[in-house]
Enzyme design. Structure first.
Site, PDB file in Angstrom:
ATOM      1  N   SER A 106       0.826  -1.218   0.000  1.00 41.51           N
ATOM      2  CA  SER A 106       0.000   0.000   0.000  1.00 41.51           C
ATOM      3  C   SER A 106       0.854   1.260   0.000  1.00 41.51           C
ATOM      4  CB  SER A 106      -0.869   0.049   1.259  1.00 41.51           C
ATOM      5  OG  SER A 106      -1.812  -0.994   1.288  1.00 41.51           O
ATOM      6  N   VAL A 115     -15.314   4.200   5.812  1.00 45.46           N
ATOM      7  CA  VAL A 115     -15.726   5.605   5.654  1.00 45.46           C
ATOM      8  C   VAL A 115     -17.174   5.777   5.185  1.00 45.46           C
ATOM      9  CG1 VAL A 115     -13.385   6.515   5.403  1.00 45.46           C
ATOM     10  CG2 VAL A 115     -14.656   5.766   3.350  1.00 45.46           C
ATOM     11  N   TYR A 144      -9.794   4.449 -16.341  1.00 43.59           N
ATOM     12  CA  TYR A 144      -9.852   5.058 -15.008  1.00 43.59           C
ATOM     13  C   TYR A 144     -11.269   5.577 -14.704  1.00 43.59           C
ATOM     14  CZ  TYR A 144      -7.619   6.944 -10.812  1.00 43.59           C
ATOM     15  OH  TYR A 144      -7.240   7.201  -9.519  1.00 43.59           O
ATOM     16  N   LYS A 187     -11.426  11.673  -8.497  1.00 40.68           N
ATOM     17  CA  LYS A 187     -10.153  12.322  -8.143  1.00 40.68           C
ATOM     18  C   LYS A 187     -10.172  13.809  -8.497  1.00 40.68           C
ATOM     19  CE  LYS A 187      -7.742   8.753  -6.536  1.00 40.68           C
ATOM     20  NZ  LYS A 187      -7.604   8.568  -5.072  1.00 40.68           N
ATOM     21  N   LYS A 213       1.934  -0.791  -8.517  1.00 48.02           N
ATOM     22  CA  LYS A 213       1.169  -2.038  -8.431  1.00 48.02           C
ATOM     23  C   LYS A 213       0.753  -2.326  -6.982  1.00 48.02           C
ATOM     24  CE  LYS A 213       1.226  -6.593 -10.575  1.00 48.02           C
ATOM     25  NZ  LYS A 213       0.704  -7.346  -9.418  1.00 48.02           N
ATOM     26  N   THR A 214      -0.478  -1.963  -6.643  1.00 53.69           N
ATOM     27  CA  THR A 214      -1.045  -2.232  -5.317  1.00 53.69           C
ATOM     28  C   THR A 214      -2.331  -3.029  -5.506  1.00 53.69           C
ATOM     29  OG1 THR A 214      -2.402  -0.249  -5.359  1.00 53.69           O
ATOM     30  CG2 THR A 214      -0.198  -0.015  -4.420  1.00 53.69           C
ATOM     31  N   LEU A 215      -2.951  -3.393  -4.385  1.00 55.43           N
ATOM     32  CA  LEU A 215      -4.229  -4.106  -4.444  1.00 55.43           C
ATOM     33  C   LEU A 215      -5.276  -3.295  -5.212  1.00 55.43           C
ATOM     34  CD1 LEU A 215      -5.204  -6.781  -3.238  1.00 55.43           C
ATOM     35  CD2 LEU A 215      -6.023  -5.499  -1.244  1.00 55.43           C
TER      36      LEU A 215
HETATM   37  O1  0WD Z   1      -1.159   3.395  -8.853  1.00 59.10           O
HETATM   38  C1  0WD Z   1      -1.626   3.531  -7.724  1.00 59.10           C
HETATM   39  N1  0WD Z   1      -1.662   2.518  -6.887  1.00 59.10           N
HETATM   40  C2  0WD Z   1      -2.124   4.871  -7.296  1.00 59.10           C
HETATM   41  C3  0WD Z   1      -2.947   4.997  -6.204  1.00 59.10           C
HETATM   42  C4  0WD Z   1      -1.727   6.049  -8.105  1.00 59.10           C
HETATM   43  C5  0WD Z   1      -2.240   7.285  -7.599  1.00 59.10           C
HETATM   44  C6  0WD Z   1      -3.076   7.360  -6.510  1.00 59.10           C
HETATM   45  N2  0WD Z   1      -3.427   6.217  -5.830  1.00 59.10           N
HETATM   46  C7  0WD Z   1      -4.312   6.348  -4.668  1.00 59.10           C
HETATM   47  C8  0WD Z   1      -5.530   5.474  -4.630  1.00 59.10           C
HETATM   48  O2  0WD Z   1      -6.541   5.954  -5.500  1.00 59.10           O
HETATM   49  C9  0WD Z   1      -5.912   5.595  -3.168  1.00 59.10           C
HETATM   50  O3  0WD Z   1      -6.576   6.834  -2.949  1.00 59.10           O
HETATM   51  O4  0WD Z   1      -3.620   6.016  -3.493  1.00 59.10           O
HETATM   52  C10 0WD Z   1      -4.547   5.651  -2.476  1.00 59.10           C
HETATM   53  C11 0WD Z   1      -4.088   4.354  -1.840  1.00 59.10           C
HETATM   54  O5  0WD Z   1      -4.243   3.289  -2.756  1.00 59.10           O
HETATM   55  P1  0WD Z   1      -3.226   2.069  -2.948  1.00 59.10           P
HETATM   56  O6  0WD Z   1      -2.146   2.145  -1.958  1.00 59.10           O
HETATM   57  O7  0WD Z   1      -2.913   2.003  -4.385  1.00 59.10           O
HETATM   58  O8  0WD Z   1      -4.189   0.812  -2.692  1.00 59.10           O
HETATM   59  P2  0WD Z   1      -4.490  -0.189  -1.484  1.00 59.10           P
HETATM   60  O9  0WD Z   1      -3.251  -0.692  -0.863  1.00 59.10           O
HETATM   61  O10 0WD Z   1      -5.429  -1.215  -2.063  1.00 59.10           O
HETATM   62  O11 0WD Z   1      -5.271   0.710  -0.429  1.00 59.10           O
HETATM   63  C12 0WD Z   1      -6.513   1.307  -0.672  1.00 59.10           C
HETATM   64  C13 0WD Z   1      -7.412   1.057   0.519  1.00 59.10           C
HETATM   65  C14 0WD Z   1      -8.311  -0.162   0.511  1.00 59.10           C
HETATM   66  O12 0WD Z   1      -7.771  -1.301   0.218  1.00 59.10           O
HETATM   67  P3  0WD Z   1      -8.662  -2.332  -0.709  1.00 59.10           P
HETATM   68  O13 0WD Z   1      -7.693  -2.665  -1.797  1.00 59.10           O
HETATM   69  O14 0WD Z   1      -8.974  -3.419   0.230  1.00 59.10           O
HETATM   70  O15 0WD Z   1      -9.886  -1.643  -1.253  1.00 59.10           O
HETATM   71  O16 0WD Z   1      -8.480   1.949   0.676  1.00 59.10           O
HETATM   72  C15 0WD Z   1      -9.247   1.446   1.759  1.00 59.10           C
HETATM   73  C16 0WD Z   1      -8.956  -0.005   1.886  1.00 59.10           C
HETATM   74  O17 0WD Z   1      -8.165  -0.261   3.008  1.00 59.10           O
HETATM   75  N3  0WD Z   1     -10.660   1.572   1.567  1.00 59.10           N
HETATM   76  C17 0WD Z   1     -11.474   1.969   2.555  1.00 59.10           C
HETATM   77  N4  0WD Z   1     -11.195   2.359   3.814  1.00 59.10           N
HETATM   78  C18 0WD Z   1     -12.234   2.684   4.593  1.00 59.10           C
HETATM   79  N5  0WD Z   1     -13.501   2.657   4.171  1.00 59.10           N
HETATM   80  C19 0WD Z   1     -12.771   1.911   2.029  1.00 59.10           C
HETATM   81  C20 0WD Z   1     -13.821   2.266   2.913  1.00 59.10           C
HETATM   82  N6  0WD Z   1     -15.101   2.248   2.531  1.00 59.10           N
HETATM   83  N7  0WD Z   1     -12.713   1.483   0.739  1.00 59.10           N
HETATM   84  C21 0WD Z   1     -11.413   1.281   0.466  1.00 59.10           C
END
Ligand code: 0WD
Length: 254
Positions: A19, A65, A155, A162, A192-194
């Site tokens: 993450s 949230v 996207y 966003k 590359k994240t979940l």
């Molecule tokens: O390429 C990327 N990975 C990018 C991500 C590029 C630019 C921005 N981002 C952003 C994402 O849009 C997000 O806002 O970074 C942020 C973090 O995302 P991440 O690190 O890529 O992804 P991840 O590790 O999956 O974390 C996002 C988490 C969720 O994980 P999952 O995959 O289980 O949905 O957001 C949380 C959850 O832990 N989440 C929530 N938390 C509380 N309430 C909820 C919710 N309803 N829904 C998702």
């Protein structure tokens, strides 16, 4: 350096060690911050607890949230444990995977509303609670993506969410500036994240960035983390309402 020494911050949106929230937490801890974490549901609790422990962090509970009572509960726990807060990091986004492919025009009203609520409104909801705890000023940070500024394949509704999130960063910055609270976003390049694995053709997007970004590569969660530590710290005390691109420069060519 210890640019965050003596500062306490809440990290929301940690899912696992890939993450972006983890990259930020590691960098903030290395800079001297004391951290608290939320998790979304029992499955993630099992992953978040050991990660929090690695950084001597506090786990303040479950937060979905979409459930405002759970937001109130974790902020009540932060208030009980610390009494105040110096920064928050919001790394939360969601869209139905089925709509992260194909055409934006086919978005359902239900997924549009849910995606905007989770990916945009939640930052404002969290800011409302954090404001009262940031009695010595503070720094709020969220994560965004270039798809807010330009059309990007697949996207779709996330790009619209966003764009709204980036606008909310500006409005929150204006609202909270008087109190010495700064509000910024990092626009991260693809990692590359979940969450990213739900986006159609994501490997192609990574490759495209490697070929075209000025630095000819993608970025890591550690790089996003170190830029985040700057925005969370007094080193950026003159910066608010800003969208900082940590994307190997892709936004200048894309
Ligand atoms: O390429 C990327 N990975 C990018 C991500 C590029 C630019 C921005 N981002 C952003 C994402 O849009 C997000 O806002 O970074 C942020 C973090 O995302 P991440 O690190 O890529 O992804 P991840 O590790 O999956 O974390 C996002 C988490 C969720 O994980 P999952 O995959 O289980 O949905 O957001 C949380 C959850 O832990 N989440 C929530 N938390 C509380 N309430 C909820 C919710 N309803 N829904 C998702």
């Amino acid at each position: 350096s210890s640019i965050l020494a003596g500062r306490r911050g809440l990290i929301m949106g940690l899912a696992n060690n890939r993450s972006i929230a983890w990259g930020i937490a590691k960098a903030a801890r290395a800079a001297g911050a004391e951290l608290a974490f939320t998790y979304q549901g029992e499955a993630l609790e099992k992953r978040v607890r050991p990660l929090a422990k690695e950084l001597d962090g506090l786990v303040v509970g479950h937060c979905d949230v979409t459930d405002s009572a759970s937001i109130d509960a974790v902020f009540a726990e932060v208030a009980r444990a610390w009494g105040k807060l110096d920064f928050i990091v919001h790394c939360i986004a969601f869209s139905d995977k089925d709509e992260l492919t194909g055409r934006y025009i086919d978005t359902s009203e239900e997924n549009f509303t849910r995606s905007l609520a989770i990916s945009c409104y939640s930052f404002t909801a969290v800011a409302q609670r954090a404001e009262t705890l940031m009695t010595d000023g503070g720094s709020m940070l969220t994560l965004t993506y270039y798809g807010a500024e330009k059309w990007m394949p697949h996207y779709n509704v996330m790009g619209v969410a966003k764009a709204a999130l980036e606008a909310s960063v500006r409005y929150l910055a204006a609202d909270l500036g008087e109190k010495g609270i700064r509000v910024n976003a990092i626009s991260a390049g693809p990692i590359k994240t979940l969450a990213a694995s739900g986006i159609g053709d994501f490997r192609y997007i990574l490759r495209w960035n490697e070929l075209n970004a000025p630095l000819r590569r993608t970025v890591t969660i550690e790089e996003v983390g170190e830029s985040a530590a700057f925005l969370l710290s007094p080193m950026s005390r003159g910066v608010t309402g800003e969208i900082l691109h940590v994307d190997a420069g892709y936004h200048v060519v894309g």
